[in-house]
Scaffold this motif. Structure first.
Motif, PDB file in Angstrom:
ATOM      1  N   ASN A  23      18.610 -31.076 -34.621  1.00  0.00           N
ATOM      2  CA  ASN A  23      18.255 -29.680 -34.831  1.00  0.00           C
ATOM      3  C   ASN A  23      17.961 -29.072 -33.471  1.00  0.00           C
ATOM      4  N   THR A  35      17.268 -25.216 -31.210  1.00  0.00           N
ATOM      5  CA  THR A  35      16.923 -23.800 -31.251  1.00  0.00           C
ATOM      6  C   THR A  35      17.083 -23.215 -29.858  1.00  0.00           C
ATOM      7  N   ARG A  38      17.391 -18.332 -32.431  1.00  0.00           N
ATOM      8  CA  ARG A  38      18.441 -18.821 -33.329  1.00  0.00           C
ATOM      9  C   ARG A  38      18.262 -20.322 -33.497  1.00  0.00           C
ATOM     10  N   THR A  39      18.408 -20.808 -34.736  1.00  0.00           N
ATOM     11  CA  THR A  39      18.287 -22.241 -35.004  1.00  0.00           C
ATOM     12  C   THR A  39      19.626 -22.809 -35.449  1.00  0.00           C
ATOM     13  N   PHE A  40      19.858 -24.096 -35.116  1.00  0.00           N
ATOM     14  CA  PHE A  40      21.106 -24.790 -35.447  1.00  0.00           C
ATOM     15  C   PHE A  40      20.747 -26.178 -35.969  1.00  0.00           C
ATOM     16  N   THR A  41      21.350 -26.599 -37.091  1.00  0.00           N
ATOM     17  CA  THR A  41      21.030 -27.885 -37.694  1.00  0.00           C
ATOM     18  C   THR A  41      22.307 -28.584 -38.131  1.00  0.00           C
ATOM     19  N   ASP A  50      21.018 -22.922 -39.995  1.00  0.00           N
ATOM     20  CA  ASP A  50      21.545 -22.036 -38.962  1.00  0.00           C
ATOM     21  C   ASP A  50      21.163 -20.602 -39.337  1.00  0.00           C
ATOM     22  N   ASP A  51      20.210 -20.040 -38.604  1.00  0.00           N
ATOM     23  CA  ASP A  51      19.769 -18.689 -38.928  1.00  0.00           C
ATOM     24  C   ASP A  51      19.004 -18.114 -37.749  1.00  0.00           C
TER      25      ASP A  51
END
Length: 758
Positions: free
Chosen positions: A453, A455, A476-479, A485-486
């Motif tokens: 994960n 960010t 922004r987050t990424f998984t 992802d949002d």
């Protein structure tokens, strides 16, 4: 493991932000000689004769320039302090010396009850930095003159030591920072005096700083009068000790020493025994016994002036204080503060997001308790509990490079309790814009063999005027896999003067936002808050001020459907003697989309539906200058169609300078229609005994009726040499099973650290 996406993004973004910020500048306010004074460099002979005993008896002190004419912040803003303060500064090739003469026309009424280190000051909910209850003096130093960050050194007539770091003009006040220095204080017929001796190795300052002044400010309190005075920044119009940009200037700091390798190494050794009850009924032994024998080290290396590399191997947190017991009265996760030393130092650099008063933070991109603490099935009974995951080691790079503040952190935990070995990475950079503004970038990354994960985000803080602050962030987050992802963002404005205060913010957190290294209270919201304050200063009934408040909150999901709203009105009264009382009335609405339960045994069930509520909140406390301090706070409200009563009381009694006793009790009662009833009591006793300024004992005994546990944490700390500690820690927890109390775990640990400067 794959290379961290966070660091890749940060490197690219750092180039962009430097190019941008080099063109966009807000002018720095110019200083004048009237705002500063001169330090005196001593000869080698003068330095040899100087004794740090708290008395300014040596003749060289009389040759130094005096900083005086302190002005009151309270009670008479802008008037000369009723008790004079004189500050002088000397230095030699190794040490900075600060001499303080705190004159007092009634020396027999000086208040000094604190002997233990790190107890003199605190940061209030308002953000203001203030003293705890003793007569005291604090010095703020800003060697880089960046007008945002500083180091605080404070003492009282007992010679108690206190140091802290101020970040972003008081946004973060880190009282857990530790460095090597010493101080001595003496009672004298004129009042009291103190001598600070701070090695230059304990201070961080830029290379070639001979042509640059340092920022400096001095803060004093006379407790019996509840009088606060400052050398500079005494105005109540959004100034104060924490406003580093409003400090004065220290000149004459020339030919400062430069240490070659400038390396600190602190090895530790640990031994102990821990016994945990064996839950297997067929086990031969009632307890599982673990004998601890461990060692490791921490190291600190100043790679260049102001840039520090911290290394840790086989990291241990045995001496960390246990958490205070809490009862969760909401449908959201509880927020426990960080108490482990390694993560507390320079923690302000990694601050990114939005905190709140009286509730968990809505959004933090980085929360260090995510490292080495996890929910896992420790004993294999199918129930998850909070456990400590062993930390293999890590590195942290923090400090200043030109106009940048930098923070890089990388740590690895071992595989334990079914949790795989995991790597945690954090990257932070903030670029100065003008005197006290910044634009920053931050990225985090958590990954193991089967999960990752990441960010990334940008944030800013701008001061168009000394009363107006504009803040915000976009993240922004990424998984790995589906979801996670949002985007989240915040815009905030704060205008503060002595008479008026207005603030507003809007936060949006997407439904798939997932910051594994952060803290998010709830996703899928658009939240708008507004707040206004009007303060008067009446002259009746011993009052010093009355602050009147109105506030409101409106929360919808990203589809625009209402979730919560509230409107509040309240007032806080402060008396000249130091007493306080506040009360707030709130009208609120909540819409629940899913059921939830409260209590360790799910005693209270709250059903889906719309709920209106009226709420009353109050708090009160007597003056901290008294040997006996009483306080209370509570809430009485409609609660999901039922009622909630929560009352917290505390008593603090100081018996001279050595011993203090704190009693705390929290009574919580919830009753909802057709959903059950819950009564939870939390009680605590905290005993503190300071044998000297180097030897302290602390005991915390707690009872939680909801969890049906009693716990004890006893800690003895002896500072056997500056920067080096001996800890003796005892922990025990008892639980109630079928109305019978039994020991669930018990342990004792001895830990020795030894600091060596190379």
């Amino acid at each position: 493991m794959q290379p961290s996406l966070s660091f890749i993004l940060l490197v690219a973004a750092t180039v962009c932000i430097n190019l941008y910020a080099s063109e966009f500048r807000i002018p720095r306010e110019q200083s004048t000689a009237a705002d500063g004074f001169q330090a005196l460099k001593m000869s080698s002979e003068q330095s040899k004769r100087l004794e740090v005993d708290g008395l300014l008896a040596e003749g060289v002190w009389q040759q130094a320039v005096v900083a005086s004419n302190f002005k009151q912040r309270d009670p008479e803003e802008g008037q000369l302090a009723t008790e004079q303060t004189e500050v002088r500064i000397l230095y030699d090739s190794e040490t900075l010396y600060i001499g303080v003469l705190a004159r007092d026309t009634q020396p027999d009424k000086i208040i000094a009850r604190i002997l233990q280190r790190d107890r003199l000051m605190q940061q209030r909910f308002s953000g203001r930095i203030t003293f705890q209850g003793d007569d005291a003096v604090a010095i703020l130093l800003d060697p880089f003159h960046d007008q945002k960050n500083g180091m605080v050194f404070a003492t009282n007539p007992n010679g108690a030591e206190f140091e802290a770091l101020v970040t972003d003009e008081g946004r973060e006040f880190n009282v857990d920072w530790r460095t090597v220095w010493k101080v001595a204080s003496k009672r004298i017929p004129e009042g009291w005096s103190a001598e600070f001796a701070i090695p230059f190795r304990s201070l961080r300052y830029p290379k070639g700083a001979d042509d640059q002044p340092w920022g400096i400010n001095i803060f004093r309190i006379v407790q019996r009068k509840n009088e606060e005075s400052l050398w500079r920044a005494w105005s109540r119009d959004n100034e104060g000790f924490e406003r580093v940009s409003r400090a004065g200037h220290l000149y004459g700091m020339v030919d400062l020493p430069r240490t070659g390798i400038n390396l600190e190494v602190k090895p530790f050794g640990l031994t102990g025994i821990v016994r945990e009850r064996n839950e297997d009924p067929n086990a031969a032994d009632i307890f599982n016994t673990e004998h601890k024998l461990n060692s490791g080290f921490d190291a600190k290396w100043e790679l260049r002036p102001g840039l520090l590399l911290d290394l840790t191997y086989n990291t241990d947190f045995a001496q960390a204080e246990v958490d205070d017991e809490q009862v969760n009265l909401t449908r959201f996760d509880l927020f426990f503060p960080e108490k482990r030393d390694f993560f507390l130092e320079n923690a302000g650099i990694f601050e990114y997001g939005s905190r709140a008063i009286g509730e968990p933070p809505p959004f933090l991109l980085f929360f260090s308790r995510r490292i080495g603490i996890a929910d896992a099935d420790e004993d294999g009974d199918g129930d998850e509990e909070t456990v400590e995951i062993p930390v293999f080691g890590g590195a942290r790079l923090t400090g200043r490079v030109g106009k940048q503040t930098i923070g890089l952190l990388n740590m690895t935990t071992e595989s334990a309790f079914g949790v795989p070995s995991t790597n945690y990475a954090v990257a932070r950079v903030k670029r100065d814009i003008g005197s006290n503004n910044y634009i920053g970038l931050m990225a985090t990354d958590k990954r193991s063999s089967d999960f990752w994960n990441s960010t990334a985000g940008v944030d800013w803080s701008l001061w168009p005027s000394k009363a107006l602050n504009l803040q915000g962030f976009v993240a922004r987050t990424f998984t790995r896999g589906d979801g996670g992802d949002d985007t989240a963002y915040r815009l905030g404005i704060d205008f503060t003067t002595e008479r008026f205060g207005v603030s507003a913010q809007h936060i949006t957190i997407g439904p798939e936002t997932n910051a594994e290294l952060g803290f998010i209270t709830r996703e899928d919201i658009r939240r708008t808050d507004g707040f206004a304050r009007f303060t008067t200063r009446p002259t009746v009934f011993g009052l010093r001020s009355i602050s009147n408040f109105v506030s409101g909150q409106h929360i919808v999901n990203l589809n625009g459907e209402i979730r919560d709203w509230s409107a509040s009105v309240g007032a806080v009264m402060s008396w000249s003697a130091g007493h306080q009382f506040g009360a707030f009335l709130t009208r609120s609405f909540t819409r629940l989309d899913e059921d939830f339960t409260l209590g360790s045994d799910d005693d209270v069930e709250v059903a889906v539906g719309d709920y209106d509520a009226n709420n009353l909140f109050w708090f009160s406390n007597t003056s901290n200058s008294n040997a006996l301090v009483l306080g209370s706070s509570g809430t009485y409200s409609q609660f999901y169609g039922g009622t909630l009563l929560s009352v917290r009381t505390f008593l603090r009694r100081a018996f001279g300078s050595n011993f203090s006793l704190i009693l705390q009790h929290s009574h919580n009662h919830i009753k909802v229609p057709n959903g059950g009833e819950l009564t939870a009591e939390v009680a605590g006793v905290r005993l503190q005994y300071a044998f000297s300024t180097k030897l302290f004992a602390n005991a915390l005994l707690q009872y939680n009726s909801d969890e049906e546990v009693v716990s004890a944490n006893i800690r003895l700390n002896y500072i056997h040499r500056p920067g080096s500690d001996f800890f003796l820690v005892f922990n025990e927890q008892e639980e109630s099973i079928a109305d019978r109390w039994r020991v669930s775990n018990r342990g004792v640990v001895l830990k020795l650290t030894y600091l060596r400067r190379i």
